[in-house]
Design a protein around this motif. Structure first.
Motif, mmCIF file in Angstrom:
data_model
loop_
_atom_site.group_PDB
_atom_site.id
_atom_site.type_symbol
_atom_site.label_atom_id
_atom_site.label_comp_id
_atom_site.label_asym_id
_atom_site.label_seq_id
_atom_site.Cartn_x
_atom_site.Cartn_y
_atom_site.Cartn_z
ATOM 1 N N LYS A 108 112.992 89.991 -51.467
ATOM 2 C CA LYS A 108 112.374 90.851 -50.465
ATOM 3 C C LYS A 108 113.062 92.220 -50.465
ATOM 4 O O LYS A 108 114.225 92.353 -50.867
ATOM 5 N N GLU A 109 112.362 93.238 -49.996
ATOM 6 C CA GLU A 109 112.917 94.598 -50.038
ATOM 7 C C GLU A 109 114.138 94.744 -49.126
ATOM 8 O O GLU A 109 115.172 95.268 -49.533
ATOM 9 N N THR A 110 114.035 94.323 -47.896
ATOM 10 C CA THR A 110 115.179 94.335 -46.963
ATOM 11 C C THR A 110 115.221 92.975 -46.263
ATOM 12 O O THR A 110 114.807 92.855 -45.107
ATOM 13 N N PHE A 112 116.003 89.561 -44.287
ATOM 14 C CA PHE A 112 116.586 89.281 -42.975
ATOM 15 C C PHE A 112 116.672 87.754 -42.841
ATOM 16 O O PHE A 112 115.652 87.068 -42.816
ATOM 17 N N HIS A 184 124.037 92.303 -51.877
ATOM 18 C CA HIS A 184 124.416 93.377 -50.950
ATOM 19 C C HIS A 184 123.792 93.182 -49.563
ATOM 20 O O HIS A 184 123.292 94.143 -48.947
ATOM 21 N N ILE A 185 123.848 91.948 -49.089
ATOM 22 C CA ILE A 185 123.321 91.617 -47.761
ATOM 23 C C ILE A 185 124.495 91.252 -46.861
ATOM 24 O O ILE A 185 125.142 90.227 -47.063
ATOM 25 N N ASP A 202 123.494 98.623 -38.238
ATOM 26 C CA ASP A 202 122.271 99.141 -38.859
ATOM 27 C C ASP A 202 121.492 97.944 -39.401
ATOM 28 O O ASP A 202 121.744 97.472 -40.516
ATOM 29 N N LYS A 204 118.215 97.877 -39.839
ATOM 30 C CA LYS A 204 117.011 98.241 -40.576
ATOM 31 C C LYS A 204 117.181 97.872 -42.048
ATOM 32 O O LYS A 204 116.209 97.706 -42.774
ATOM 33 N N GLN A 205 118.439 97.778 -42.442
ATOM 34 C CA GLN A 205 118.741 97.378 -43.816
ATOM 35 C C GLN A 205 118.837 95.847 -43.885
ATOM 36 O O GLN A 205 118.740 95.155 -42.881
ATOM 37 N N SER A 206 119.045 95.321 -45.078
ATOM 38 C CA SER A 206 119.184 93.882 -45.275
ATOM 39 C C SER A 206 120.298 93.338 -44.381
ATOM 40 O O SER A 206 121.335 93.989 -44.206
ATOM 41 N N CYS A 207 120.102 92.156 -43.823
ATOM 42 C CA CYS A 207 121.118 91.585 -42.947
ATOM 43 C C CYS A 207 120.940 90.081 -42.806
ATOM 44 O O CYS A 207 119.860 89.532 -43.071
ATOM 45 N N ARG A 258 113.769 97.671 -36.287
ATOM 46 C CA ARG A 258 112.797 97.851 -37.380
ATOM 47 C C ARG A 258 111.434 98.320 -36.897
ATOM 48 O O ARG A 258 110.626 98.804 -37.696
#
Length: 260
Positions: A108-110, A112, A184-185, A202, A204-207, A258
């Motif tokens: 997936k792009e970002t 979660f 990088h999550i 933040d 909005k980024q991957s988490c 988001r």
């Protein structure tokens, strides 16, 4: 439609046997109970058999079910005996277990994600899954020692959301944390000793967030896998939050950020 009246019938014995985890694991199936839950089963999802009570069969059109799988009709009392609920709604289905692609969720792009360490309460797990579905989470990972995803109480608590969000059981948290790092999550822990509020991240980024056991919280080993500990503000006198509530607070902060 096939009518069954004997408690010694092989299907009656099998349905009762599927109340036990080892039998569900052996056969690779689970039981969906109730009209609302069954309505969430995707059209292309394999269903082995439907079972209905006599009253349900008289009051409903069964043609859609008969097109997909065999339908068994049981007297109301016999149907109730094979159900897990105290007040059954008159229909259940034996479905194949879900088979999600773990590699795909990392594309997936970002992404979660929600992780849980030894979450034991069926209602809590079901609520976490349902909330993850509502929040658009890309996957839920359950560590070894967590309650079985296909426990009837878990299934009912998901309200069908397990068909919408990938859930992976018996995961090794160290392995998953390594995958997160490779992609990088960042992994955040809901922790009483957190040094920031979720609003300061933040998201909005991957988490990914990890939730601990209801009674013990997060183990030191699991907490050490995280990039940062996060605390949920509690201006009242309660020492902690219910695990599913804590998960919901964190997940909805992702949604809030988001949607901006």
């Amino acid at each position: 439609m096939k009518r069954i009246e004997s408690r010694d019938n092989k299907w009656v014995k099998r349905l009762n046997g599927l109340k036990i985890k080892k039998n569900r694991d052996k056969e690779g199936v689970f039981v969906a109970e109730g009209l609302r839950f069954i309505s969430e089963v995707p059209a292309d999802w394999p269903v082995e058999v439907y079972a209905v009570s006599e009253t349900f069969s008289c009051e409903n059109d069964l043609s859609a079910y008969e097109k997909k799988a065999e339908v068994l009709c049981l007297p109301d009392a016999l149907f109730a005996s094979v159900c897990d609920t105290e007040n059954p709604q008159g229909i259940l289905a034996v479905c194949k277990k879900l088979n999600w692609d773990e590699d795909k969720v990392f594309t997936k792009e970002t992404p979660f994600f929600v992780l849980a360490e030894e979450l034991n309460d069926p209602g809590n797990l079901g609520t976490v899954i349902r909330t993850a579905d509502a929040c658009g989470a890309d996957a839920v990972f359950l560590s070894k020692g967590s309650v079985d995803l296909y426990n009837p109480k878990v299934l009912r608590s998901t309200m069908g959301s397990l068909f919408h969000v990938p859930v992976f059981q018996n995961v090794d948290l160290k392995e998953i944390s390594s995958q997160l790092k490779e992609n990088h999550i960042p992994l955040y822990a809901a922790h009483l000793k957190g040094d920031t509020y979720p609003y300061g991240l933040d998201l909005k980024q991957s988490c990914a967030f990890i939730i601990g056991n209801e009674a013990r919280g997060l183990s030191d080993d699991a907490a050490d896998l995280c990039n940062r500990w996060v605390k949920i503000p509690m201006p009242g006198q309660a020492e902690s939050l219910n695990a599913s509530i804590a998960a919901g607070v964190l997940m909805y902060e992702v949604v809030r950020q988001r949607l901006k």
